[in-house]
Scaffold this motif. Structure first.
Motif, mmCIF file in Angstrom:
data_model
loop_
_atom_site.group_PDB
_atom_site.id
_atom_site.type_symbol
_atom_site.label_atom_id
_atom_site.label_comp_id
_atom_site.label_asym_id
_atom_site.label_seq_id
_atom_site.Cartn_x
_atom_site.Cartn_y
_atom_site.Cartn_z
ATOM 1 N N VAL A 51 0.837 -1.205 0.000
ATOM 2 C CA VAL A 51 0.000 0.000 0.000
ATOM 3 C C VAL A 51 0.867 1.249 0.000
ATOM 4 O O VAL A 51 0.593 2.217 -0.728
ATOM 5 C CB VAL A 51 -0.950 -0.011 1.217
ATOM 6 N N LEU A 52 1.916 1.236 0.794
ATOM 7 C CA LEU A 52 2.797 2.396 0.853
ATOM 8 C C LEU A 52 3.530 2.606 -0.466
ATOM 9 O O LEU A 52 3.738 3.742 -0.899
ATOM 10 C CB LEU A 52 3.808 2.229 1.999
ATOM 11 N N MET A 53 3.923 1.521 -1.121
ATOM 12 C CA MET A 53 4.597 1.651 -2.415
ATOM 13 C C MET A 53 3.631 2.119 -3.499
ATOM 14 O O MET A 53 4.027 2.809 -4.437
ATOM 15 C CB MET A 53 5.242 0.322 -2.821
ATOM 16 N N ALA A 54 2.372 1.729 -3.367
ATOM 17 C CA ALA A 54 1.380 2.100 -4.384
ATOM 18 C C ALA A 54 0.982 3.563 -4.298
ATOM 19 O O ALA A 54 0.454 4.120 -5.261
ATOM 20 C CB ALA A 54 0.141 1.218 -4.242
ATOM 21 N N LEU A 88 11.591 -11.372 1.271
ATOM 22 C CA LEU A 88 11.246 -10.981 -0.097
ATOM 23 C C LEU A 88 10.832 -9.517 -0.204
ATOM 24 O O LEU A 88 10.835 -8.949 -1.302
ATOM 25 C CB LEU A 88 10.115 -11.864 -0.630
ATOM 26 N N THR A 89 10.459 -8.904 0.922
ATOM 27 C CA THR A 89 10.086 -7.494 0.870
ATOM 28 C C THR A 89 11.275 -6.616 0.485
ATOM 29 O O THR A 89 11.096 -5.557 -0.125
ATOM 30 C CB THR A 89 9.532 -7.013 2.220
ATOM 31 N N VAL A 90 12.476 -7.051 0.835
ATOM 32 C CA VAL A 90 13.660 -6.226 0.559
ATOM 33 C C VAL A 90 13.914 -6.088 -0.943
ATOM 34 O O VAL A 90 13.977 -4.960 -1.453
ATOM 35 C CB VAL A 90 14.899 -6.788 1.284
ATOM 36 N N PRO A 91 14.069 -7.185 -1.696
ATOM 37 C CA PRO A 91 14.249 -6.997 -3.149
ATOM 38 C C PRO A 91 13.042 -6.364 -3.828
ATOM 39 O O PRO A 91 13.203 -5.647 -4.827
ATOM 40 C CB PRO A 91 14.495 -8.427 -3.667
ATOM 41 N N ALA A 92 11.835 -6.617 -3.286
ATOM 42 C CA ALA A 92 10.638 -6.007 -3.885
ATOM 43 C C ALA A 92 10.685 -4.486 -3.768
ATOM 44 O O ALA A 92 10.425 -3.761 -4.746
ATOM 45 C CB ALA A 92 9.380 -6.555 -3.211
ATOM 46 N N VAL A 93 11.038 -3.994 -2.586
ATOM 47 C CA VAL A 93 11.098 -2.545 -2.383
ATOM 48 C C VAL A 93 12.264 -1.938 -3.158
ATOM 49 O O VAL A 93 12.128 -0.863 -3.765
ATOM 50 C CB VAL A 93 11.225 -2.220 -0.880
ATOM 51 N N LEU A 94 13.404 -2.608 -3.175
ATOM 52 C CA LEU A 94 14.560 -2.087 -3.918
ATOM 53 C C LEU A 94 14.251 -2.024 -5.414
ATOM 54 O O LEU A 94 14.635 -1.067 -6.094
ATOM 55 C CB LEU A 94 15.784 -2.959 -3.661
ATOM 56 N N GLY A 95 13.535 -3.032 -5.919
ATOM 57 C CA GLY A 95 13.139 -3.004 -7.324
ATOM 58 C C GLY A 95 12.189 -1.865 -7.613
ATOM 59 O O GLY A 95 12.289 -1.194 -8.656
ATOM 60 N N TYR A 96 11.274 -1.627 -6.685
ATOM 61 C CA TYR A 96 10.327 -0.511 -6.837
ATOM 62 C C TYR A 96 11.067 0.826 -6.866
ATOM 63 O O TYR A 96 10.786 1.696 -7.709
ATOM 64 C CB TYR A 96 9.330 -0.534 -5.680
ATOM 65 N N LEU A 113 12.789 1.341 -10.176
ATOM 66 C CA LEU A 113 11.874 1.690 -11.260
ATOM 67 C C LEU A 113 11.342 3.118 -11.120
ATOM 68 O O LEU A 113 11.155 3.820 -12.114
ATOM 69 C CB LEU A 113 10.702 0.702 -11.277
ATOM 70 N N ARG A 114 11.115 3.535 -9.883
ATOM 71 C CA ARG A 114 10.513 4.859 -9.677
ATOM 72 C C ARG A 114 11.536 5.988 -9.719
ATOM 73 O O ARG A 114 11.273 7.054 -10.303
ATOM 74 C CB ARG A 114 9.776 4.885 -8.334
ATOM 75 N N TYR A 115 12.697 5.766 -9.106
ATOM 76 C CA TYR A 115 13.671 6.847 -8.979
ATOM 77 C C TYR A 115 14.953 6.607 -9.780
ATOM 78 O O TYR A 115 15.833 7.461 -9.783
ATOM 79 C CB TYR A 115 14.053 7.039 -7.504
ATOM 80 N N ARG A 116 15.050 5.446 -10.426
ATOM 81 C CA ARG A 116 16.296 5.056 -11.083
ATOM 82 C C ARG A 116 17.406 5.036 -10.035
ATOM 83 O O ARG A 116 17.180 4.659 -8.909
ATOM 84 C CB ARG A 116 16.615 5.998 -12.251
ATOM 85 N N TRP A 117 18.596 5.452 -10.407
ATOM 86 C CA TRP A 117 19.702 5.401 -9.456
ATOM 87 C C TRP A 117 19.699 6.564 -8.473
ATOM 88 O O TRP A 117 20.522 6.604 -7.554
ATOM 89 C CB TRP A 117 21.025 5.364 -10.221
ATOM 90 N N LYS A 118 18.779 7.506 -8.659
ATOM 91 C CA LYS A 118 18.712 8.640 -7.739
ATOM 92 C C LYS A 118 18.117 8.257 -6.388
ATOM 93 O O LYS A 118 18.149 9.058 -5.449
ATOM 94 C CB LYS A 118 17.892 9.769 -8.373
ATOM 95 N N GLY A 119 17.524 7.058 -6.304
ATOM 96 C CA GLY A 119 16.893 6.649 -5.053
ATOM 97 C C GLY A 119 17.803 5.887 -4.118
ATOM 98 O O GLY A 119 17.329 5.259 -3.173
ATOM 99 N N TRP A 120 19.129 5.987 -4.325
ATOM 100 C CA TRP A 120 20.055 5.198 -3.506
ATOM 101 C C TRP A 120 19.986 5.581 -2.024
ATOM 102 O O TRP A 120 20.084 4.729 -1.145
ATOM 103 C CB TRP A 120 21.486 5.352 -4.020
ATOM 104 N N GLU A 121 19.780 6.871 -1.736
ATOM 105 C CA GLU A 121 19.706 7.295 -0.340
ATOM 106 C C GLU A 121 18.456 6.730 0.329
ATOM 107 O O GLU A 121 18.506 6.268 1.480
ATOM 108 C CB GLU A 121 19.696 8.820 -0.244
ATOM 109 N N LEU A 122 17.332 6.738 -0.383
ATOM 110 C CA LEU A 122 16.104 6.144 0.140
ATOM 111 C C LEU A 122 16.298 4.650 0.368
ATOM 112 O O LEU A 122 15.822 4.096 1.362
ATOM 113 C CB LEU A 122 14.946 6.385 -0.830
ATOM 114 N N ALA A 123 17.014 4.000 -0.561
ATOM 115 C CA ALA A 123 17.246 2.558 -0.451
ATOM 116 C C ALA A 123 18.076 2.239 0.790
ATOM 117 O O ALA A 123 17.777 1.280 1.519
ATOM 118 C CB ALA A 123 17.947 2.048 -1.706
#
Length: 217
Positions: free
Chosen positions: A109-112, A139-147, A150-160
């Protein structure tokens, strides 16, 4: 019954600080909730923990769908989930399934919700709770990292990084402790190799409890 220290979990063999022998191969969140309830003299709630989380799940599903569609759709979807036999069975019999379904759904829900900035700490807490409930929570870890990719490209590294750190703080202790104590992330293979017949019977019993006798082997 729930007085064993966390250092003795999983209770693979009796006589190591506790006389208890248990099939608890999963991470200890559900057992810890039982312990905390007992410590606060709320033992009466122990049999209903899974059912309570199932109610949380239904409320979360209803709220999430209601925000995106309408009252009728949200009500129908929630009723369908709430009347699913296996879901009701696992909730009534105290399985970990309702807890991990709730945490998985919360992460989804949070990712959506793309209207706001991705909340790495909040998502990390729910992902970590899923990890602390069942090994499938990993499995939540690779799922969120994949999200995030896709959403931020490599700019989301800090969020990751913030997400991963939070998830590990909340739910990673179990896997680190397993590596130190058992030499593996998951305790289940230890049960299977040490007690193969007990493992087979336990799995068959769990399948039969869930009304899945065909798969019990």
């Amino acid at each position: 019954m729930w007085g064993g220290a966390i250092r003795d979990f999983p209770f693979v063999l009796p006589g190591r600080g506790t006389p208890m022998f248990s099939w608890f191969a999963h991470p200890p969140l559900l057992s810890l909730i039982y312990s905390w309830l007992s410590l606060f003299r709320l033992d009466v709630l122990v049999p209903y923990v899974s059912a309570i989380f199932f109610m949380f799940l239904l409320m979360l599903v209803f709220t999430a769908i209601r925000r995106r569609t309408n009252l009728t759709t949200a009500t129908v979807c929630t009723l369908l989930l709430g009347s699913t036999p296996i879901a009701v069975t696992t909730a009534s019999l105290g399985f970990t399934a309702p807890l991990r379904m709730f945490f998985f759904t919360a992460v989804g829900v949070l990712m959506a919700d793309t209207t706001d900035e991705f909340p790495p700490i909040t998502v990390g807490i729910f992902a970590g709770a899923a990890m602390a409930t069942h090994t499938i929570g990993l499995l939540t870890v690779p799922a969120v990292l994949g999200y995030l990719l896709l959403r931020y490209r490599w700019k989301g590294w800090e969020l990751a990084i913030r997400f991963i750190v939070t998830a590990l703080v909340v739910g990673g202790f179990w896997y680190g402790w397993n590596l130190v104590k058992l030499g593996a992330l998951d305790a289940t293979p230890l049960f299977q190799s040490t007690f193969p017949e007990l493992t087979r019977k336990a799995i068959a019993f769990q399948f039969s409890q869930r009304g899945m006798n065909t798969f019990a082997g």
